[in-house]
Every structure is written in C-alpha cells, then in structure tokens.
Design a protein around this motif. Structure first.
Motif, PDB file in Angstrom:
ATOM      1  N   SER A  26       0.900  -1.277   0.066  1.00  0.00           N
ATOM      2  CA  SER A  26       0.035  -0.009  -0.147  1.00  0.00           C
ATOM      3  C   SER A  26       0.827   1.113  -0.054  1.00  0.00           C
ATOM      4  O   SER A  26       2.267   1.316   0.173  1.00  0.00           O
ATOM      5  N   MET A  27       0.199   2.345  -0.290  1.00  0.00           N
ATOM      6  CA  MET A  27       1.021   3.645  -0.328  1.00  0.00           C
ATOM      7  C   MET A  27       1.659   3.985   1.273  1.00  0.00           C
ATOM      8  O   MET A  27       2.812   4.195   1.353  1.00  0.00           O
ATOM      9  N   ALA A  28       0.966   3.705   2.109  1.00  0.00           N
ATOM     10  CA  ALA A  28       1.360   4.024   3.363  1.00  0.00           C
ATOM     11  C   ALA A  28       2.728   2.846   3.709  1.00  0.00           C
ATOM     12  O   ALA A  28       3.692   3.125   4.363  1.00  0.00           O
ATOM     13  N   ARG A  29       2.626   1.575   3.461  1.00  0.00           N
ATOM     14  CA  ARG A  29       3.678   0.717   3.543  1.00  0.00           C
ATOM     15  C   ARG A  29       4.932   1.243   2.621  1.00  0.00           C
ATOM     16  O   ARG A  29       6.148   1.254   3.248  1.00  0.00           O
ATOM     17  N   ARG A  30       4.627   1.740   1.455  1.00  0.00           N
ATOM     18  CA  ARG A  30       5.761   2.155   0.672  1.00  0.00           C
ATOM     19  C   ARG A  30       6.483   3.465   1.388  1.00  0.00           C
ATOM     20  O   ARG A  30       7.718   3.535   1.234  1.00  0.00           O
ATOM     21  N   THR A  31       5.796   4.381   1.798  1.00  0.00           N
ATOM     22  CA  THR A  31       6.189   5.537   2.303  1.00  0.00           C
ATOM     23  C   THR A  31       7.071   5.143   3.688  1.00  0.00           C
ATOM     24  O   THR A  31       8.062   5.561   3.799  1.00  0.00           O
ATOM     25  N   THR A 235      15.575 -29.926   0.603  1.00  0.00           N
ATOM     26  CA  THR A 235      14.170 -29.335   0.252  1.00  0.00           C
ATOM     27  C   THR A 235      14.053 -28.044   1.042  1.00  0.00           C
ATOM     28  O   THR A 235      14.542 -27.813   2.230  1.00  0.00           O
ATOM     29  N   VAL A 236      13.593 -27.015   0.567  1.00  0.00           N
ATOM     30  CA  VAL A 236      12.896 -26.094   1.195  1.00  0.00           C
ATOM     31  C   VAL A 236      11.386 -25.923   1.139  1.00  0.00           C
ATOM     32  O   VAL A 236      10.550 -26.196   0.374  1.00  0.00           O
ATOM     33  N   VAL A 237      11.045 -25.098   2.178  1.00  0.00           N
ATOM     34  CA  VAL A 237       9.420 -25.180   2.481  1.00  0.00           C
ATOM     35  C   VAL A 237       9.398 -23.562   2.174  1.00  0.00           C
ATOM     36  O   VAL A 237       9.675 -22.595   2.883  1.00  0.00           O
ATOM     37  N   ALA A 238       8.285 -23.310   1.637  1.00  0.00           N
ATOM     38  CA  ALA A 238       7.787 -21.677   1.307  1.00  0.00           C
ATOM     39  C   ALA A 238       6.409 -21.511   2.046  1.00  0.00           C
ATOM     40  O   ALA A 238       5.424 -22.255   1.488  1.00  0.00           O
ATOM     41  N   LEU A 239       6.248 -21.113   3.161  1.00  0.00           N
ATOM     42  CA  LEU A 239       5.274 -20.869   4.057  1.00  0.00           C
ATOM     43  C   LEU A 239       4.632 -19.529   3.316  1.00  0.00           C
ATOM     44  O   LEU A 239       5.211 -18.526   3.909  1.00  0.00           O
ATOM     45  N   THR A 240       3.523 -19.847   2.931  1.00  0.00           N
ATOM     46  CA  THR A 240       2.673 -18.687   2.171  1.00  0.00           C
ATOM     47  C   THR A 240       1.503 -18.189   2.950  1.00  0.00           C
ATOM     48  O   THR A 240       0.685 -18.733   3.695  1.00  0.00           O
ATOM     49  N   ALA A 241       1.178 -16.959   2.991  1.00  0.00           N
ATOM     50  CA  ALA A 241       0.090 -16.267   3.744  1.00  0.00           C
ATOM     51  C   ALA A 241      -0.886 -15.793   2.698  1.00  0.00           C
ATOM     52  O   ALA A 241      -0.559 -14.910   1.922  1.00  0.00           O
ATOM     53  N   ASN A 242      -2.174 -16.449   2.846  1.00  0.00           N
ATOM     54  CA  ASN A 242      -3.165 -16.010   1.679  1.00  0.00           C
ATOM     55  C   ASN A 242      -4.124 -14.657   2.002  1.00  0.00           C
ATOM     56  O   ASN A 242      -5.008 -14.630   1.485  1.00  0.00           O
ATOM     57  N   SER A 243      -3.671 -14.322   3.323  1.00  0.00           N
ATOM     58  CA  SER A 243      -4.553 -13.241   4.050  1.00  0.00           C
ATOM     59  C   SER A 243      -3.524 -12.446   4.765  1.00  0.00           C
ATOM     60  O   SER A 243      -2.548 -12.946   5.162  1.00  0.00           O
ATOM     61  N   PRO A 244      -3.896 -11.267   4.710  1.00  0.00           N
ATOM     62  CA  PRO A 244      -3.213 -10.079   5.341  1.00  0.00           C
ATOM     63  C   PRO A 244      -2.941 -10.304   6.947  1.00  0.00           C
ATOM     64  O   PRO A 244      -2.214  -9.762   7.424  1.00  0.00           O
ATOM     65  N   ASP A 245      -3.971 -11.221   7.297  1.00  0.00           N
ATOM     66  CA  ASP A 245      -3.932 -11.094   8.977  1.00  0.00           C
ATOM     67  C   ASP A 245      -4.368 -12.602   9.184  1.00  0.00           C
ATOM     68  O   ASP A 245      -5.243 -13.187   9.711  1.00  0.00           O
ATOM     69  N   PRO A 246      -3.045 -13.725   9.006  1.00  0.00           N
ATOM     70  CA  PRO A 246      -3.234 -15.042   9.203  1.00  0.00           C
ATOM     71  C   PRO A 246      -3.591 -15.297  10.850  1.00  0.00           C
ATOM     72  O   PRO A 246      -3.072 -14.600  11.525  1.00  0.00           O
ATOM     73  N   THR A 263      14.961 -25.672   5.743  1.00  0.00           N
ATOM     74  CA  THR A 263      14.963 -24.499   5.762  1.00  0.00           C
ATOM     75  C   THR A 263      13.430 -23.902   5.322  1.00  0.00           C
ATOM     76  O   THR A 263      12.834 -24.466   4.311  1.00  0.00           O
ATOM     77  N   VAL A 264      13.116 -22.637   6.021  1.00  0.00           N
ATOM     78  CA  VAL A 264      11.563 -22.325   5.649  1.00  0.00           C
ATOM     79  C   VAL A 264      11.750 -20.903   5.407  1.00  0.00           C
ATOM     80  O   VAL A 264      12.654 -20.043   6.287  1.00  0.00           O
ATOM     81  N   VAL A 265      11.112 -20.656   4.255  1.00  0.00           N
ATOM     82  CA  VAL A 265      11.103 -19.058   3.812  1.00  0.00           C
ATOM     83  C   VAL A 265       9.842 -18.644   3.843  1.00  0.00           C
ATOM     84  O   VAL A 265       8.807 -19.486   3.148  1.00  0.00           O
ATOM     85  N   SER A 266       9.526 -17.720   4.468  1.00  0.00           N
ATOM     86  CA  SER A 266       8.081 -16.863   4.583  1.00  0.00           C
ATOM     87  C   SER A 266       7.687 -15.970   3.314  1.00  0.00           C
ATOM     88  O   SER A 266       8.743 -15.259   2.928  1.00  0.00           O
ATOM     89  N   LEU A 267       6.708 -16.487   2.389  1.00  0.00           N
ATOM     90  CA  LEU A 267       6.250 -15.649   1.499  1.00  0.00           C
ATOM     91  C   LEU A 267       5.026 -14.730   2.052  1.00  0.00           C
ATOM     92  O   LEU A 267       3.983 -15.333   2.192  1.00  0.00           O
ATOM     93  N   PRO A 268       5.225 -13.882   2.394  1.00  0.00           N
ATOM     94  CA  PRO A 268       4.014 -12.706   3.000  1.00  0.00           C
ATOM     95  C   PRO A 268       2.833 -12.344   2.028  1.00  0.00           C
ATOM     96  O   PRO A 268       2.933 -12.701   0.851  1.00  0.00           O
ATOM     97  N   TYR A 269       1.927 -12.011   2.651  1.00  0.00           N
ATOM     98  CA  TYR A 269       0.740 -11.672   1.874  1.00  0.00           C
ATOM     99  C   TYR A 269       1.335 -10.579   1.138  1.00  0.00           C
ATOM    100  O   TYR A 269       1.813  -9.555   1.416  1.00  0.00           O
ATOM    101  N   ASP A 270       0.669 -10.699  -0.145  1.00  0.00           N
ATOM    102  CA  ASP A 270       0.901  -9.379  -1.193  1.00  0.00           C
ATOM    103  C   ASP A 270      -0.230  -9.091  -2.010  1.00  0.00           C
ATOM    104  O   ASP A 270      -0.891 -10.176  -2.486  1.00  0.00           O
ATOM    105  N   ARG A 271      -0.622  -7.922  -2.124  1.00  0.00           N
ATOM    106  CA  ARG A 271      -2.177  -7.636  -2.846  1.00  0.00           C
ATOM    107  C   ARG A 271      -1.911  -7.723  -4.102  1.00  0.00           C
ATOM    108  O   ARG A 271      -2.665  -8.360  -4.810  1.00  0.00           O
TER     109      ARG A 271
END
Length: 307
Positions: A26-31, A235-246, A263-271
C-alpha cells in the motif's frame, strides 16, 4: 504431427474484465519503507544482496531441476513456481525453463504472462530427438517477456492428465538445454508430483499458513525423509500467507516445520499476487521480492550440491 492451434491463456471476454493490478504494498507501507531505508544499514543490505546473488548465479555443469509442489490446491504453488522462474531469469545469464507438470487447468502460463500457448508436454515428448539443438527446442516453447521459456502441460482445457512416462521423457531431455528448470507439479500425492519430487535436484514444498496446511506439509516432509539420497536435505519450504491477517502464528508454524531440518522461507501476503493474473515484478511488495529471491537462492544452493 499436425501443428496445434495457438490458444489464448485467458478468454478474451474475461481479459476485458480484468482491472488494473494492485501494487503489492500500500502507499502507507511504501512511504514507511522509504523512511526506514534512511536509517537502515546500507552496507548490511548490500552484503546480503551480494550473498544471495552469488547463490543464484552459481555455475552448473548439468541442468538443475527444482520441483515445486504442495499438499492442496490454492496454497500458492504455481505462484511460487512463477516467482522462482522470474527470479532465476533475472539473475542468471544461461537458459531457464518453466515446466508445467499440472495438466488439470494449470495456471502457470497466466502467472508468467504468456498470451497464448501451442505445444504441450505430451506433444513435445513425441518430437524430441538427441540431435536437437537449443534453437530447435525453443521453437516449441513459449518465450517469456522477462526472459526464459515456458512449456505448458496443456492448452488450458480439461484433458488427459500428464503421465509419468511423458514427464520423465520431457524433463530428462530438456535439462540438457537449460541450466535451471522450475517444475510446477500437480499437488501431492499425485503420481507425477511424487516422481518429480523424487527425481529433482531440489524441492520446494509450498505450505499455506493454516493449521491443516502446516500439519499436512509436516507429513510430506516426514515422507521425504524416507526417500533415498537424503531428499530432505535438498528441500525448502515456502510458507505462504493468503490473508493479510493470518490466524496461525508465523514463528510457531515455521518452528514446527524446521524440526525436520528443512529451511523455511516465509512468503508474505501480497496484494498484487492475491489479485491473480500475470505477475509483474515491478508491482510486487518489497518484502515479497526479497522473500522470493531468498527462496530461489536457497533452492539453487541445494540443487547445485545435489548429485
């Protein structure tokens, strides 16, 4: 063999209804990010970026195959595969292939921005010969605007599923031509997915950040631990968030999966990703870009050290 007709990846009537894609942040996050950069350690950021770039650019003597799968649909498997392919294309100067091995209405061509598809895995399997050069092969592939190539599993319809024999024929033949092949598998426990996971140099298991998703992924990791040649070590795990508030706590979920040694890499929620459609790298959130790059580097490091 009769040359198949070119088929659009998205029905033109639906394409007209697609709105303007959102930015990941969002604009607020980019700022806020711009303000934080003023106080962040530039030297530390540059050092980390250089380390990741070195991992991604490691030379390979034979083509490396990285298989991506999950235990259920909707986990972000195809999105993760597309992000990996885009990242490798950005950092590497040798040929990179995105191979779709999910023939049941797979969406990898859409996520990678392909306008249309023609040749599929099954058709190419009948045409491959040892005498072919890279220029011969790419004539049957979809060139991607950001670099690299795509081989779809189907033309977007509901047809016969991809079989293990076809997958083996295509994947083994094409790795001669491409430094890195990212395979978007069907979900487990599909037969092709199990074959791809068993034969790949590295594996990425995509886990949705839900209780049942993490629990099911742990079962998959325990299965991988029983495969020959230390499959879990690559093996690597990609932990994905499909909601902004999991609801599930990220640290607890990652710790549960790390107990297996992965190893676990978190892929955050992305609009931008949540909106579907073609992935535009410039519109991804900053955290998403960094996570995707880290995921690719971790997968590449494991693929290179595999036998």
């Amino acid at each position: 063999m009769v040359t198949p007709e070119s088929v659009p990846t998205v029905d033109p009537r639906l394409a007209l209804a697609m709105g303007t894609p959102l930015r990941g942040d969002s604009m607020a996050r980019r700022t806020g990010r711009s303000l934080r950069k003023l106080t962040a350690s530039a030297a530390r950021e540059v050092a980390e970026e250089s380390r990741v770039a070195r991992e991604l650019q490691q030379p390979v003597t034979t083509g490396r195959v990285i298989a991506v799968t999950s235990i259920r649909g909707g986990a972000g498997k195809t999105t993760a595969a597309a992000l990996l392919a885009r990242t490798f294309n950005h950092y590497r100067h040798d040929p990179v292939l995105a191979l779709e091995a999910d023939a049941v209405l797979g969406t990898l061509p859409v996520r990678l921005g392909a306008q249309s598809v023609r040749w599929s895995c099954a058709e190419l399997a009948h045409l491959l010969t040892p005498s072919m050069q890279l220029t011969d092969i790419t004539g049957y592939l979809v060139p991607l605007t950001d670099g690299g190539w795509l081989l779809p599993a189907s033309q977007g319809g509901v047809g016969a599923p991809l079989d293990v024999r076809t997958y083996r024929t295509v994947s083994l033949a094409l790795r001669r031509y491409f430094a890195v092949t990212v395979v978007d598998c069907e979900t487990l426990p599909g037969e092709v997915a199990r074959t791809a996971m068993d034969t790949a140099h590295a594996r990425v298991v995509v886990a949705p950040m839900t209780a049942e998703g993490v629990n099911g992924t742990r079962v998959v990791l325990d299965w991988l631990a029983r495969l020959p040649d230390s499959a879990l070590a690559t093996t690597v795990v990609a932990l994905t968030a499909n909601s902004p508030d999991p609801v599930l706590d990220l640290k607890a979920a990652a710790a549960h999966l790390r107990e297996t040694g992965v190893t676990v890499v978190s892929l955050p929620y992305d609009r931008h990703l949540a909106g579907g459609g073609p992935i535009r790298t410039a519109l991804l959130g900053d955290a998403t870009r960094r996570a995707a790059t880290l995921l690719a580097a971790e997968a590449m490091e494991r693929a290179v050290r595999a036998r």
